[in-house]
Design a protein around this motif. Sequence first.
Motif, PDB file in Angstrom:
ATOM      1  N   ASP A 223       4.995   5.532   2.606  1.00  0.00           N
ATOM      2  CA  ASP A 223       4.415   6.835   2.470  1.00  0.00           C
ATOM      3  C   ASP A 223       5.553   7.232   1.206  1.00  0.00           C
ATOM      4  O   ASP A 223       6.704   7.290   0.775  1.00  0.00           O
ATOM      5  N   ALA A 224       5.013   7.737   0.786  1.00  0.00           N
ATOM      6  CA  ALA A 224       5.585   8.776  -1.011  1.00  0.00           C
ATOM      7  C   ALA A 224       4.395   9.630  -1.985  1.00  0.00           C
ATOM      8  O   ALA A 224       4.460   9.865  -2.900  1.00  0.00           O
ATOM      9  N   PRO A 225       4.271  11.088  -0.752  1.00  0.00           N
ATOM     10  CA  PRO A 225       4.437  12.273  -1.264  1.00  0.00           C
ATOM     11  C   PRO A 225       5.079  12.286  -2.410  1.00  0.00           C
ATOM     12  O   PRO A 225       5.962  12.269  -2.540  1.00  0.00           O
ATOM     13  N   VAL A 226       4.327  13.283  -3.359  1.00  0.00           N
ATOM     14  CA  VAL A 226       4.953  13.809  -4.609  1.00  0.00           C
ATOM     15  C   VAL A 226       4.677  14.981  -4.723  1.00  0.00           C
ATOM     16  O   VAL A 226       4.446  15.679  -3.828  1.00  0.00           O
TER      17      VAL A 226
ATOM     18  N   VAL B 216       1.037  -1.190   0.082  1.00  0.00           N
ATOM     19  CA  VAL B 216       0.287  -0.083   0.333  1.00  0.00           C
ATOM     20  C   VAL B 216       0.795   0.922   0.172  1.00  0.00           C
ATOM     21  O   VAL B 216       2.083   1.300   0.646  1.00  0.00           O
ATOM     22  N   VAL B 217       0.452   1.963  -1.098  1.00  0.00           N
ATOM     23  CA  VAL B 217       1.338   3.279  -0.803  1.00  0.00           C
ATOM     24  C   VAL B 217       0.590   4.666  -0.867  1.00  0.00           C
ATOM     25  O   VAL B 217       0.079   5.220  -1.940  1.00  0.00           O
ATOM     26  N   ASP B 218       0.738   5.203  -0.147  1.00  0.00           N
ATOM     27  CA  ASP B 218      -0.341   6.886   0.314  1.00  0.00           C
ATOM     28  C   ASP B 218       0.821   7.839  -0.046  1.00  0.00           C
ATOM     29  O   ASP B 218       1.843   8.443   0.213  1.00  0.00           O
ATOM     30  N   MET B 219       0.158   8.751  -1.420  1.00  0.00           N
ATOM     31  CA  MET B 219       0.930   9.446  -1.972  1.00  0.00           C
ATOM     32  C   MET B 219       0.439  10.839  -0.791  1.00  0.00           C
ATOM     33  O   MET B 219       0.730  11.781  -1.904  1.00  0.00           O
ATOM     34  N   THR B 220      -1.056  10.795  -0.236  1.00  0.00           N
ATOM     35  CA  THR B 220      -1.542  12.273  -0.333  1.00  0.00           C
ATOM     36  C   THR B 220      -0.188  12.638   0.623  1.00  0.00           C
ATOM     37  O   THR B 220       0.732  11.698   1.499  1.00  0.00           O
ATOM     38  N   THR B 221      -0.522  13.832   0.555  1.00  0.00           N
ATOM     39  CA  THR B 221       0.266  14.629   1.896  1.00  0.00           C
ATOM     40  C   THR B 221      -0.406  14.632   2.651  1.00  0.00           C
ATOM     41  O   THR B 221      -1.473  15.294   2.948  1.00  0.00           O
ATOM     42  N   SER B 222       0.380  13.835   3.505  1.00  0.00           N
ATOM     43  CA  SER B 222      -0.438  13.868   5.128  1.00  0.00           C
ATOM     44  C   SER B 222       0.660  13.885   6.180  1.00  0.00           C
ATOM     45  O   SER B 222       2.213  14.323   5.634  1.00  0.00           O
TER      46      SER B 222
END
Length: 288
Positions: free
Chosen positions: A120-123, A93-99
């Motif tokens: 976690d993988a924000p962009v 599971v990869v969360d790209m949300t800025t969180s």
Amino acid sequence: MESKKIGFIGTGVMGASIVKHLLNAGHNVTIYTRTKSKAAELIASGAKWANTPAEASKDQHIIFTMVGYPKDVEEVYSGNEGIFSTANKDAIVVDMTTSEPTLAKKLYAQAKDIGLHSIDAPVSGGDVGAKNGTLSLMIGGDFDIYEKMKPIFEIFGQNIVYQGEAGSGQHAKMCNQIAIASGMIGVCESIAYGLKAGLSMDDVLRSITAGAAGSWSLSNLAPRILKDDLDPGFFIKHIIKDMKIALDEAERMNLQLPGLALAKSMYDKLLAEGYGDNGTQALIKYYK
């Protein structure tokens, strides 16, 4: 590359372009977003529709999330129809949300407890980077999972950097957002000053974007400002959310960020005036 079964939850301004890249690379993508009509183009392009995050996550190798706020992240992962209720063991599971970095650590622990891998993988790069497949990705989590995911990330990203343990990607994104939010003040004040001085700002930008003042915002958003194009590459309401996260994290670390606090107060004023769904470049309205 072997075709992967991918769930993608949240197909907004940036997510939709990422899904297109994944489809074009030959992967099987199932999507969920709150408003199905907004996903019509992706469905026509070959994406499968799911009615819930749980449905979008079932039997997938990889599940991406890119939603609005930390509360939305918690809902799509841990809610009654959330990812954790159906995701297969060993799925990534990869969360790209800025969180929130603390939430990224919480999701990592929850995923590990049920046999999943979470990173976690924000962009960064906005709508332009998403469309062009040139996003910057900041990765937090286990290094071996980062290495396994890197070929997938390279489909839509260009600058992919492992930052450290879970939550580190989100901390790196806070560094990015701090620079953007405070830097936008400089971009807008430069334009306001140049216009007041009677200069051709197109000519000014030709000079200063190539010099020491050069930045992504100056090159990509300043021209939009001159055209009065306030369409969002990134929403004001979301940059305010990110600034609050950064200020809260800084307070926990006993760190003062007066420039960021100023930027947030300016964006808060624009939010109150109805600019929340405009792009961050709408800060120019503060000067008009």
